[in-house]
Design a protein around this motif. Sequence first.
Motif, PDB file in Angstrom:
ATOM      1  N   TYR A 188       0.831  -1.199   0.000  1.00  0.00           N
ATOM      2  CA  TYR A 188       0.000   0.000   0.000  1.00  0.00           C
ATOM      3  C   TYR A 188       0.870   1.256   0.000  1.00  0.00           C
ATOM      4  O   TYR A 188       0.643   2.205  -0.761  1.00  0.00           O
ATOM      5  N   LEU A 189       1.851   1.270   0.882  1.00  0.00           N
ATOM      6  CA  LEU A 189       2.707   2.446   1.020  1.00  0.00           C
ATOM      7  C   LEU A 189       3.618   2.620  -0.186  1.00  0.00           C
ATOM      8  O   LEU A 189       3.875   3.741  -0.627  1.00  0.00           O
ATOM      9  N   ILE A 190       4.107   1.512  -0.731  1.00  0.00           N
ATOM     10  CA  ILE A 190       4.917   1.586  -1.947  1.00  0.00           C
ATOM     11  C   ILE A 190       4.101   2.225  -3.065  1.00  0.00           C
ATOM     12  O   ILE A 190       4.569   3.136  -3.765  1.00  0.00           O
ATOM     13  N   ASN A 191       2.878   1.765  -3.242  1.00  0.00           N
ATOM     14  CA  ASN A 191       2.022   2.315  -4.298  1.00  0.00           C
ATOM     15  C   ASN A 191       1.709   3.792  -4.063  1.00  0.00           C
ATOM     16  O   ASN A 191       1.676   4.591  -5.009  1.00  0.00           O
ATOM     17  N   ASP A 192       1.460   4.166  -2.799  1.00  0.00           N
ATOM     18  CA  ASP A 192       1.185   5.573  -2.497  1.00  0.00           C
ATOM     19  C   ASP A 192       2.383   6.452  -2.832  1.00  0.00           C
ATOM     20  O   ASP A 192       2.240   7.534  -3.419  1.00  0.00           O
ATOM     21  N   LEU A 193       3.569   6.009  -2.448  1.00  0.00           N
ATOM     22  CA  LEU A 193       4.765   6.809  -2.699  1.00  0.00           C
ATOM     23  C   LEU A 193       5.035   6.941  -4.193  1.00  0.00           C
ATOM     24  O   LEU A 193       5.427   8.013  -4.674  1.00  0.00           O
ATOM     25  N   ILE A 194       4.823   5.864  -4.936  1.00  0.00           N
ATOM     26  CA  ILE A 194       5.006   5.935  -6.391  1.00  0.00           C
ATOM     27  C   ILE A 194       3.991   6.890  -6.997  1.00  0.00           C
ATOM     28  O   ILE A 194       4.320   7.677  -7.899  1.00  0.00           O
ATOM     29  N   ARG A 195       2.758   6.862  -6.511  1.00  0.00           N
ATOM     30  CA  ARG A 195       1.716   7.754  -7.038  1.00  0.00           C
ATOM     31  C   ARG A 195       2.089   9.212  -6.778  1.00  0.00           C
ATOM     32  O   ARG A 195       1.794  10.091  -7.581  1.00  0.00           O
ATOM     33  N   LEU A 196       2.760   9.477  -5.658  1.00  0.00           N
ATOM     34  CA  LEU A 196       3.125  10.847  -5.301  1.00  0.00           C
ATOM     35  C   LEU A 196       4.466  11.276  -5.890  1.00  0.00           C
ATOM     36  O   LEU A 196       4.605  12.417  -6.341  1.00  0.00           O
ATOM     37  N   TRP A 197       5.447  10.390  -5.880  1.00  0.00           N
ATOM     38  CA  TRP A 197       6.822  10.771  -6.194  1.00  0.00           C
ATOM     39  C   TRP A 197       7.400  10.122  -7.438  1.00  0.00           C
ATOM     40  O   TRP A 197       8.517  10.410  -7.823  1.00  0.00           O
ATOM     41  N   GLY A 198       6.670   9.221  -8.071  1.00  0.00           N
ATOM     42  CA  GLY A 198       7.156   8.633  -9.309  1.00  0.00           C
ATOM     43  C   GLY A 198       8.003   7.388  -9.101  1.00  0.00           C
ATOM     44  O   GLY A 198       8.020   6.790  -8.023  1.00  0.00           O
ATOM     45  N   PRO A 199       8.733   6.977 -10.131  1.00  0.00           N
ATOM     46  CA  PRO A 199       9.443   5.696 -10.116  1.00  0.00           C
ATOM     47  C   PRO A 199      10.552   5.625  -9.068  1.00  0.00           C
ATOM     48  O   PRO A 199      11.175   6.626  -8.712  1.00  0.00           O
ATOM     49  N   VAL A 200      10.782   4.390  -8.599  1.00  0.00           N
ATOM     50  CA  VAL A 200      11.899   4.072  -7.714  1.00  0.00           C
ATOM     51  C   VAL A 200      13.013   3.492  -8.563  1.00  0.00           C
ATOM     52  O   VAL A 200      12.764   2.678  -9.456  1.00  0.00           O
ATOM     53  N   GLU A 201      14.268   3.886  -8.292  1.00  0.00           N
ATOM     54  CA  GLU A 201      15.364   3.380  -9.108  1.00  0.00           C
ATOM     55  C   GLU A 201      16.244   2.359  -8.392  1.00  0.00           C
ATOM     56  O   GLU A 201      16.918   1.564  -9.049  1.00  0.00           O
ATOM     57  N   GLN A 202      16.240   2.360  -7.048  1.00  0.00           N
ATOM     58  CA  GLN A 202      17.110   1.425  -6.338  1.00  0.00           C
ATOM     59  C   GLN A 202      16.551   1.140  -4.949  1.00  0.00           C
ATOM     60  O   GLN A 202      15.901   1.996  -4.335  1.00  0.00           O
ATOM     61  N   VAL A 203      16.782  -0.091  -4.456  1.00  0.00           N
ATOM     62  CA  VAL A 203      16.285  -0.482  -3.137  1.00  0.00           C
ATOM     63  C   VAL A 203      17.344  -1.261  -2.376  1.00  0.00           C
ATOM     64  O   VAL A 203      18.230  -1.893  -2.962  1.00  0.00           O
ATOM     65  N   GLN A 204      17.233  -1.219  -1.049  1.00  0.00           N
ATOM     66  CA  GLN A 204      17.968  -2.095  -0.141  1.00  0.00           C
ATOM     67  C   GLN A 204      16.987  -2.603   0.893  1.00  0.00           C
ATOM     68  O   GLN A 204      15.999  -1.923   1.224  1.00  0.00           O
ATOM     69  N   VAL A 205      17.258  -3.781   1.460  1.00  0.00           N
ATOM     70  CA  VAL A 205      16.288  -4.365   2.385  1.00  0.00           C
ATOM     71  C   VAL A 205      16.979  -5.213   3.444  1.00  0.00           C
ATOM     72  O   VAL A 205      18.048  -5.792   3.209  1.00  0.00           O
ATOM     73  N   MET A 206      16.385  -5.237   4.632  1.00  0.00           N
ATOM     74  CA  MET A 206      16.749  -6.184   5.689  1.00  0.00           C
ATOM     75  C   MET A 206      15.454  -6.769   6.237  1.00  0.00           C
ATOM     76  O   MET A 206      14.408  -6.108   6.229  1.00  0.00           O
ATOM     77  N   HIS A 207      15.532  -8.018   6.722  1.00  0.00           N
ATOM     78  CA  HIS A 207      14.329  -8.640   7.272  1.00  0.00           C
ATOM     79  C   HIS A 207      14.695  -9.604   8.391  1.00  0.00           C
ATOM     80  O   HIS A 207      15.855  -9.987   8.549  1.00  0.00           O
ATOM     81  N   ALA A 208      13.681  -9.976   9.181  1.00  0.00           N
ATOM     82  CA  ALA A 208      13.903 -10.844  10.327  1.00  0.00           C
ATOM     83  C   ALA A 208      12.668 -11.695  10.585  1.00  0.00           C
ATOM     84  O   ALA A 208      11.560 -11.358  10.162  1.00  0.00           O
ATOM     85  N   ARG A 209      12.894 -12.822  11.283  1.00  0.00           N
ATOM     86  CA  ARG A 209      11.809 -13.670  11.772  1.00  0.00           C
ATOM     87  C   ARG A 209      11.843 -13.585  13.290  1.00  0.00           C
ATOM     88  O   ARG A 209      12.647 -14.229  13.937  1.00  0.00           O
ATOM     89  N   LEU A 210      10.969 -12.767  13.852  1.00  0.00           N
ATOM     90  CA  LEU A 210      10.996 -12.510  15.282  1.00  0.00           C
ATOM     91  C   LEU A 210      10.117 -13.474  16.072  1.00  0.00           C
ATOM     92  O   LEU A 210      10.519 -13.947  17.129  1.00  0.00           O
ATOM     93  N   ARG A 211       8.915 -13.748  15.565  1.00  0.00           N
ATOM     94  CA  ARG A 211       8.047 -14.669  16.298  1.00  0.00           C
ATOM     95  C   ARG A 211       7.150 -15.494  15.391  1.00  0.00           C
ATOM     96  O   ARG A 211       6.332 -16.265  15.852  1.00  0.00           O
ATOM     97  N   THR A 212       7.313 -15.352  14.092  1.00  0.00           N
ATOM     98  CA  THR A 212       6.436 -16.042  13.158  1.00  0.00           C
ATOM     99  C   THR A 212       6.649 -17.546  13.172  1.00  0.00           C
ATOM    100  O   THR A 212       7.762 -18.043  13.424  1.00  0.00           O
ATOM    101  N   GLY A 213       5.576 -18.260  12.869  1.00  0.00           N
ATOM    102  CA  GLY A 213       5.677 -19.688  12.655  1.00  0.00           C
ATOM    103  C   GLY A 213       5.849 -20.041  11.193  1.00  0.00           C
ATOM    104  O   GLY A 213       5.953 -21.205  10.837  1.00  0.00           O
ATOM    105  N   ARG A 214       5.861 -19.041  10.339  1.00  0.00           N
ATOM    106  CA  ARG A 214       6.066 -19.260   8.915  1.00  0.00           C
ATOM    107  C   ARG A 214       7.561 -19.229   8.583  1.00  0.00           C
ATOM    108  O   ARG A 214       8.356 -18.617   9.313  1.00  0.00           O
TER     109      ARG A 214
END
Length: 357
Positions: A188-214
């Motif tokens: 949702y937020l990605i789409n909102d930002l693109i609608r307001l500010w246009g294309p994204v050219e580069q990304v970085q990401v970090m993620h974690a499994r804190l309590r999920t069973g998946r």
Amino acid sequence: MHSKIPIGVVGLNFGRHIVEQITSGPGAAFFQLAAVCDQNRARADEFAARENVPAYYSLEDLLQRADIPTIGLFTGPIHRSQLLRQILKTGKHILTTKPFELDPIEAKAVLMEARHLGLAIHLNSPAPLLSPDLAQIQAWVAEFQLGRPIGARAEAWHGGGFTEVADGSWFDDPDLCPVAPLYRIGIYLINDLIRLWGPVEQVQVMHARLRTGRPTPDTAAAVLRFQNGALGNLFATFCINDSEPGESRLTLNYERGTIYRDVGPRGLDEAHSGSRNRLELVCTSGQHKRVVRTVECSAISGAYQWEAFYRAVRGEQLTQTVEPQTVVMGLNVIQALKRAGLTQAAETVQESPADES
């Protein structure tokens, strides 16, 4: 008084929420639930009995109903384009949901096919028409000459309402559900930002499994660099339970001001304890005079635009609707986030091929 349009709802796991919108919510003024469809026969029968409509157990059987011109498709996003094509071939209009698809090329192709056939495919994010909150943000940027976008902080979280237990669904597959919190609720937020500010050219990401069973992560953060030079920080998690069923908050910094959407706790300010999409502007004007504006928007970004869908089905040409390329931009970002989650490096957002003439 306009006549309601019959609609069949496919996929009742998530689609149960849409049935409620049609029978007693904002869709009730425009559409009449005419049928339900789910591969789970017990689930389909339960909803059919409750709403007094026929139950179907396959999309093929439902599509034989010539008297139902619209379909609400609420299955998972995996191979959704194939199902959309199947529906389009029967001449029916479609309301569906985010995330729209995982494959940007397939997504763009089916959207262009619908346009060629003169049929509507509407989704809630990005919605066909600019939502009141995004329109107000654009209006403030112009009115107060806020200048170039500089940075954004976007947050989305869910807590107790989500049971994150492995169930063998696409939610469990990191290839089908990449950087899960960003794909499932951060989109949702990605789409909102693109609608307001246009294309994204580069990304970085970090993620974690804190309590999920998946086996997929339950918490993720990303940095987005837009083509205009602005930076966005995006955070999404299923691990925060603060009594709200879900939160989505956005701070937008411009050269000469800041806009806040739903930032800060609800409930402390009694006058706004239940509000959604509260926008606030802080900027300077004239001789450095401080300007503050507050607006409560009537409809939220990410909501289903039932009236717009009704008008499109009735044959009205809606103006300034979202372009297929804008829908696909968000999916291109997801693909880049998927690669970045694996490489732990900055990844370039690939653009989809241009439309054929």
